[in-house]
Write a protein that holds these residues in place. Structure first.
Motif, PDB file in Angstrom:
ATOM      1  N   GLU A  13      -1.884  -2.346  -0.531  1.00 12.51           N
ATOM      2  CA  GLU A  13      -0.528  -1.885  -0.848  1.00 12.51           C
ATOM      3  C   GLU A  13      -0.782  -0.820  -1.797  1.00 12.51           C
ATOM      4  OE1 GLU A  13       4.009  -3.023  -2.606  1.00 12.51           O
ATOM      5  OE2 GLU A  13       2.623  -4.554  -1.912  1.00 12.51           O
ATOM      6  N   TYR A  14      -0.451   0.647  -1.340  1.00 14.10           N
ATOM      7  CA  TYR A  14      -0.515   1.668  -2.332  1.00 14.10           C
ATOM      8  C   TYR A  14       0.434   1.776  -3.333  1.00 14.10           C
ATOM      9  CZ  TYR A  14       0.189   6.457  -3.492  1.00 14.10           C
ATOM     10  OH  TYR A  14       0.292   7.756  -4.212  1.00 14.10           O
ATOM     11  N   PHE A  88      -3.453   0.067  -6.614  1.00 10.86           N
ATOM     12  CA  PHE A  88      -3.068  -0.516  -5.331  1.00 10.86           C
ATOM     13  C   PHE A  88      -3.245  -2.062  -5.670  1.00 10.86           C
ATOM     14  CE2 PHE A  88      -7.659  -0.135  -5.224  1.00 10.86           C
ATOM     15  CZ  PHE A  88      -8.038  -1.264  -4.633  1.00 10.86           C
ATOM     16  N   ARG A 163      -0.214   4.526   2.156  1.00  9.54           N
ATOM     17  CA  ARG A 163      -0.597   3.353   2.417  1.00  9.54           C
ATOM     18  C   ARG A 163      -1.787   3.333   3.600  1.00  9.54           C
ATOM     19  NH1 ARG A 163       2.269  -2.501   3.589  1.00  9.54           N
ATOM     20  NH2 ARG A 163       0.333  -3.897   2.934  1.00  9.54           N
ATOM     21  N   ASN A 167      -5.808   3.020   2.863  1.00  9.95           N
ATOM     22  CA  ASN A 167      -6.787   1.841   3.522  1.00  9.95           C
ATOM     23  C   ASN A 167      -7.967   2.458   4.326  1.00  9.95           C
ATOM     24  OD1 ASN A 167      -5.457  -1.159   3.977  1.00  9.95           O
ATOM     25  ND2 ASN A 167      -3.712   0.320   3.391  1.00  9.95           N
TER      26      ASN A 167
END
Length: 301
Positions: A13-14, A88, A163, A167
């Motif tokens: 999760e950013y 994050f 996000r 990733n």
């Protein structure tokens, strides 16, 4: 050294990201946070202590700060310092923060290794070392620049675009870090490892199958077959991928260099051939790539 290991089926999760730039005397704040902080230094040296261990993080090196652990600058930087940072959360309920020994014994890690190819990182996971080095091509830097640009264009909101970009960055860094700081050496012929390492550090030179075969005492046909078996690429394609990845990093970080200069720095003697290969692999020209990602948040201290 510790590692963070988690299943990529649970996207991280950013929270936020930026680029810190200091001209002299930067000292990191003393604090504990509830997020992970991933840092890549692009210039200078960051002096920071975490959990009783001191790190001098240099250009093209990374640091991972863990949640709820005290970290602080243990001495001021000297001269210019610049680093990218992103905060994050890891969402995998079974994620681990553990030593290399514990990591190698972990069943999920062993299964991810079994799914990977000989020269690749564990499949479908985030494997982040507390302290690491980037490969010469610095692919993670390119993706970090893109994340910073995207965050600014999204007005620093925690959007899905940011996000997903984060990733992708962490998956790429997992691959890049694994290739440099591999905690579980794959069973690859020693000469193949030497060959790929030589290409990574001499991509700017004239490289041919015949010259490599002569240097490593292989028949050209056998070398070609062996190389493709363990990398998945013909030699020429592998060299071009390394060169174009390096070119992307230079285009992002050296705005004053001409396309011809970038081509030469990456081993292309023909500017038009460089542009053709770049567009074939990236779907755009070098100039279009350079102009595509130019904004990023910079905080100075």
């Amino acid at each position: 050294m510790l590692y963070s290991f988690s299943n990529a089926a649970y996207p991280v999760e950013y929270v936020s990201c930026g680029n810190l730039v200091s001209q002299d005397g930067f000292l990191h704040d003393k604090r504990k946070m509830d997020t992970f902080v991933f840092i890549i230094v692009t210039e200078g040296i960051l002096h920071i202590e975490q959990n009783g261990h001191r790190y001098d993080v240099k250009e093209n090196e990374s640091l991972l700060l863990f949640p709820h652990q005290l970290h602080f600058g243990y001495k001021p930087s000297i001269g210019k310092l610049s680093y990218f940072w992103v905060h994050f959360y890891i969402t995998d309920p079974h994620s681990l923060i553990c030593s290399q020994t514990a990591l190698l014994k972990n069943q999920e890690y062993q299964e991810s290794i079994a799914r990977s190819t000989p020269l690749s990182a564990p499949r479908d996971c985030f494997l982040l070392p507390e302290y690491g080095r980037l490969s010469p091509q610095k692919r993670s830097v390119i993706l970090f620049v893109q994340l910073l640009d995207m965050a600014k264009r999204d007005h620093y909101q925690a959007t899905l675009r940011c996000r997903y970009a984060l990733n992708l960055l962490l998956l790429e860094f997992t691959q890049e870090s694994f290739s440099v700081n591999n905690p579980a050496k794959s069973k690859i012929p020693r000469k193949v490892c030497q060959l790929t390492e030589w290409i990574h550090t001499h991509y700017d030179q004239n490289i041919t199958v015949d010259s490599l075969a002569k240097q490593y005492h292989y028949h050209p046909t056998y070398l070609t077959a062996l190389f493709k078996q363990y990398t998945g690429y013909p030699v020429s394609s592998y060299v071009n991928h390394i060169r174009i990845t390096t070119a992307k990093n230079i285009l992002c970080s050296k705005a004053t260099l001409s396309i011809k200069e970038v081509a030469s720095m990456c081993g292309f003697q023909d500017e038009k051939y460089f542009m053709r290969v770049f567009k074939q692999l990236e779907g755009m020209t070098p100039s279009e790539y350079r102009n595509g990602f130019y904004e990023k948040m910079i905080n100075t201290k």
